[in-house]
Design an enzyme around this catalytic site. Structure first.
Site, PDB file in Angstrom:
ATOM      1  N   GLU A 157       0.854  -1.466  -0.030  1.00  0.00           N
ATOM      2  CA  GLU A 157       0.001  -0.025  -0.030  1.00  0.00           C
ATOM      3  C   GLU A 157       0.887   1.294  -0.030  1.00  0.00           C
ATOM      4  O   GLU A 157       0.896   2.188   0.902  1.00  0.00           O
ATOM      5  CB  GLU A 157      -0.927  -0.070   1.201  1.00  0.00           C
ATOM      6  CG  GLU A 157      -2.131  -1.235   1.210  1.00  0.00           C
ATOM      7  CD  GLU A 157      -2.854  -1.311   2.378  1.00  0.00           C
ATOM      8  OE1 GLU A 157      -3.085  -0.462   3.255  1.00  0.00           O
ATOM      9  OE2 GLU A 157      -3.686  -2.294   2.295  1.00  0.00           O
ATOM     10  N   ASN A 217       2.213  -4.925  -3.344  1.00  0.00           N
ATOM     11  CA  ASN A 217       0.914  -5.170  -3.073  1.00  0.00           C
ATOM     12  C   ASN A 217       0.039  -3.915  -2.721  1.00  0.00           C
ATOM     13  O   ASN A 217       0.520  -2.996  -2.208  1.00  0.00           O
ATOM     14  CB  ASN A 217       0.929  -6.227  -1.809  1.00  0.00           C
ATOM     15  CG  ASN A 217      -0.586  -6.894  -1.671  1.00  0.00           C
ATOM     16  OD1 ASN A 217      -1.288  -7.300  -2.667  1.00  0.00           O
ATOM     17  ND2 ASN A 217      -1.138  -6.613  -0.401  1.00  0.00           N
ATOM     18  N   HIS A 257     -10.213  -5.871  -3.242  1.00  0.00           N
ATOM     19  CA  HIS A 257     -11.374  -5.525  -2.247  1.00  0.00           C
ATOM     20  C   HIS A 257     -12.316  -5.028  -2.965  1.00  0.00           C
ATOM     21  O   HIS A 257     -12.385  -3.733  -3.034  1.00  0.00           O
ATOM     22  CB  HIS A 257     -11.004  -4.731  -0.870  1.00  0.00           C
ATOM     23  CG  HIS A 257      -9.883  -5.728  -0.040  1.00  0.00           C
ATOM     24  ND1 HIS A 257     -10.222  -6.692   0.613  1.00  0.00           N
ATOM     25  CD2 HIS A 257      -8.715  -5.552   0.313  1.00  0.00           C
ATOM     26  CE1 HIS A 257      -9.003  -7.105   1.266  1.00  0.00           C
ATOM     27  NE2 HIS A 257      -8.165  -6.312   1.216  1.00  0.00           N
ATOM     28  N   GLU A 288      -6.251 -10.468  -1.843  1.00  0.00           N
ATOM     29  CA  GLU A 288      -7.051 -10.334  -0.663  1.00  0.00           C
ATOM     30  C   GLU A 288      -8.517 -10.252  -1.013  1.00  0.00           C
ATOM     31  O   GLU A 288      -9.376  -9.421  -0.516  1.00  0.00           O
ATOM     32  CB  GLU A 288      -6.633  -9.147   0.237  1.00  0.00           C
ATOM     33  CG  GLU A 288      -5.107  -8.950   0.505  1.00  0.00           C
ATOM     34  CD  GLU A 288      -4.900  -7.776   1.137  1.00  0.00           C
ATOM     35  OE1 GLU A 288      -5.612  -7.131   1.729  1.00  0.00           O
ATOM     36  OE2 GLU A 288      -3.648  -7.708   1.088  1.00  0.00           O
ATOM     37  N   ASP A 290     -12.379 -10.029  -1.936  1.00  0.00           N
ATOM     38  CA  ASP A 290     -13.590 -10.318  -1.155  1.00  0.00           C
ATOM     39  C   ASP A 290     -14.586  -9.455  -1.960  1.00  0.00           C
ATOM     40  O   ASP A 290     -13.781  -8.157  -2.667  1.00  0.00           O
ATOM     41  CB  ASP A 290     -13.809  -9.917   0.181  1.00  0.00           C
ATOM     42  CG  ASP A 290     -12.998  -8.771   0.674  1.00  0.00           C
ATOM     43  OD1 ASP A 290     -13.006  -7.855  -0.091  1.00  0.00           O
ATOM     44  OD2 ASP A 290     -12.488  -8.814   1.729  1.00  0.00           O
TER      45      ASP A 290
END
Length: 489
Positions: A157, A217, A257, A288, A290
């Site tokens: 990030e 990432n 996400h 990650e 979702d």
């Protein structure tokens, strides 16, 4: 579907072997009786057959049997973050939970992703540390687990929110210095915490003979565009980092996400963005994953399943997209529990599969090719003599759909075989003045401007009569109105 004898027209019966089919006019063909390969019944098996991993983030308290049964990769959700394992001097502490996860992964033949080394959040005792201290921590983390960790998120990030395309300014990025004032941090005299951290990690990997791959990432970097068609400046900034530091970076993580934030949607150009990073030579992972139920109008049935299917297919269609990881097992155990974005309901080892699970398993079973189909069985009765529509012409046809924004576009082209199978195809388009092809996927391009031709890849040239395949390309400038022409070979 096989027919019973009562459903067949009355005729003289001949006892044909099971593998022989009687056609019109009495001709017979031999059909193989070898059974089709059965579909895999777990995510890990289907993913492995398709050539990628399908993983999960977990903690030691959630290592139920489903983890090893369904997944072949494991990311410690919190237990390798600096806030857990780093000392202020860059040493290691409290590694017990991380060891438990790594050992569980090894016992169950799972890859491990280390998460994470350099991050402005959850830094713990490292908060405010110098680059030298960060380098010490990087070395200690890499050598502590060695090749037991297949991938490490070295930097996490690094880019600012709200689609600015800018680096973060808080620590550790406050260490950055633009020495010559040219607006970037890529010059040799600049100080860049990303470059310096990856340089140290690469030195440790090489010095210790490790095979561990080093990743960067981030989130909201998944599509080429965000809602409304605006360019994804954050994705472009990440692309520039990877392109400039390609000799240091082995893999890129799209956190994935997905939600209804304008910068976090599932855009139609997700695959194109995965492809452009893959074209740099790095592996791409969805790290990650979702998918917020808001993106399916709170439907966690078919609507959410369709969204998962779209995301998984985008990865499968790019050869160097080599892994997908969901950020948790069940909705109730997710960091975003109210958004119900995972593949299972239930909790504490008692889990129920959602429609999204079935959709993901189905896409993985289709593999890299895009769809699974069974060759049609010739009919055992002669065709009816009643009038019918004229057959489709032989050869092939091509149609194109465009996703355009100011300064660029992505074209998705569908190639369809006519009334006869084709062994290969090529598609020609003429781009307007000023438009240029920057990359393509599922095809081989000849030319970048004006008259451009795309030929099939090695795996998608053969099409049965009426069957289709897709390829795509990304370009700069305006595509205008494209009219593709298809030639069968």
């Amino acid at each position: 579907m096989s027919r019973s004898p009562d459903q067949r027209r009355k005729r003289t019966r001949i006892a044909w072997p099971a593998a022989v089919l009687l056609l019109a006019g009495g001709a017979a063909i031999v059909q193989s009786t070898t059974p089709a390969a059965a579909a895999e019944t777990t995510l890990r098996a289907a993913a492995a057959k398709a050539g990628l991993f399908f993983g999960v983030a977990a903690s030691p308290g959630r290592l139920s049997s489903i983890v090893g049964q369904e997944f072949n990769q494991l990311t410690p959700e919190n237990d390798m973050k600096p806030s857990t394992i780093a000392t202020s001097s860059g040493g290691l502490q409290n590694t017990g939970n991380a060891d438990t996860l790594v050992n569980h992964a090894q016992t169950n033949s799972m890859l491990v992703r280390g998460h994470t080394m350099v991050w402005h959040s959850q830094a713990g005792a490292l908060q405010g540390a110098s680059q030298a201290t960060l380098n010490t921590f990087i070395g200690n983390a890499l050598t502590r687990w060695g090749n037991k960790v297949a991938y490490w998120d070295v930097v996490n990030e690094a880019l600012d929110d709200n689609n600015t395309g800018n680096r973060r300014t808080q620590w550790p990025h406050s260490l950055n210095r633009d020495a010559n004032g040219d607006g970037d941090l890529f010059d040799a005299t600049d100080t860049d915490v990303i470059r310096d951290s990856f340089t140290r990690a690469k030195q440790v990997v090489q010095a210790n003979g490790l095979t561990t791959k080093l990743c960067i990432n981030d989130y909201d970097v998944e599509g080429l565009t965000v809602r409304g068609g605006t360019a994804n400046r954050k994705a472009n900034a990440l692309y520039d980092i990877v392109r400039n530091y390609r000799q240091l970076i082995d893999c890129v993580g799209f956190q994935a996400h997905f939600n209804d934030n304008p910068n976090s949607i599932i855009s139609d150009d997700l695959q194109a963005n995965i492809q452009r990073f893959a074209d740099l030579g790095v592996e791409v992972h969805l790290t990650e994953l979702d998918i917020d139920d808001d993106l399916s109008n709170n439907d966690i049935g078919q609507g959410q399943a369709d969204n998962y299917r779209k995301v998984v297919r985008a990865c499968l269609n790019v050869a160097k997209c080599t892994g997908i990881t969901v950020w948790g097992i069940a909705d109730s155990e997710s960091w975003r529990a109210s958004e119900r974005g995972l593949l299972f309901t239930g909790s504490s080892g008692n889990y129920q599969k959602k429609a999204a699970y079935t959709a993901v398993l189905d896409e993985l079973n289709k593999g890299r090719g895009g769809s699974s189909s069974t060759p049609p069985v010739p009919p055992s009765d002669p065709p009816s003599s009643s009038p019918s529509s004229p057959p489709a012409p032989a050869g092939c046809t091509a149609t194109v759909s465009l996703n355009s924004w100011t300064g660029g576009f992505v074209a998705t082209v569908t190639v369809t075989a006519g009334s006869a199978p084709v062994n290969g195809w090529s598609v020609g388009v003429t781009l307007p003045s000023g438009a240029t092809v920057s990359n393509s996927w599922n095809s081989s391009a000849t030319g970048t401007s004006g008259a451009v031709r795309f030929a099939n890849a090695s795996y998608n040239g053969r099409l049965g009569a009426g069957q289709s395949t897709e390829f795509g390309f990304q370009g700069t400038g305006s595509a205008g109105s494209l009219t593709p022409t298809c030639t069968a070979t």
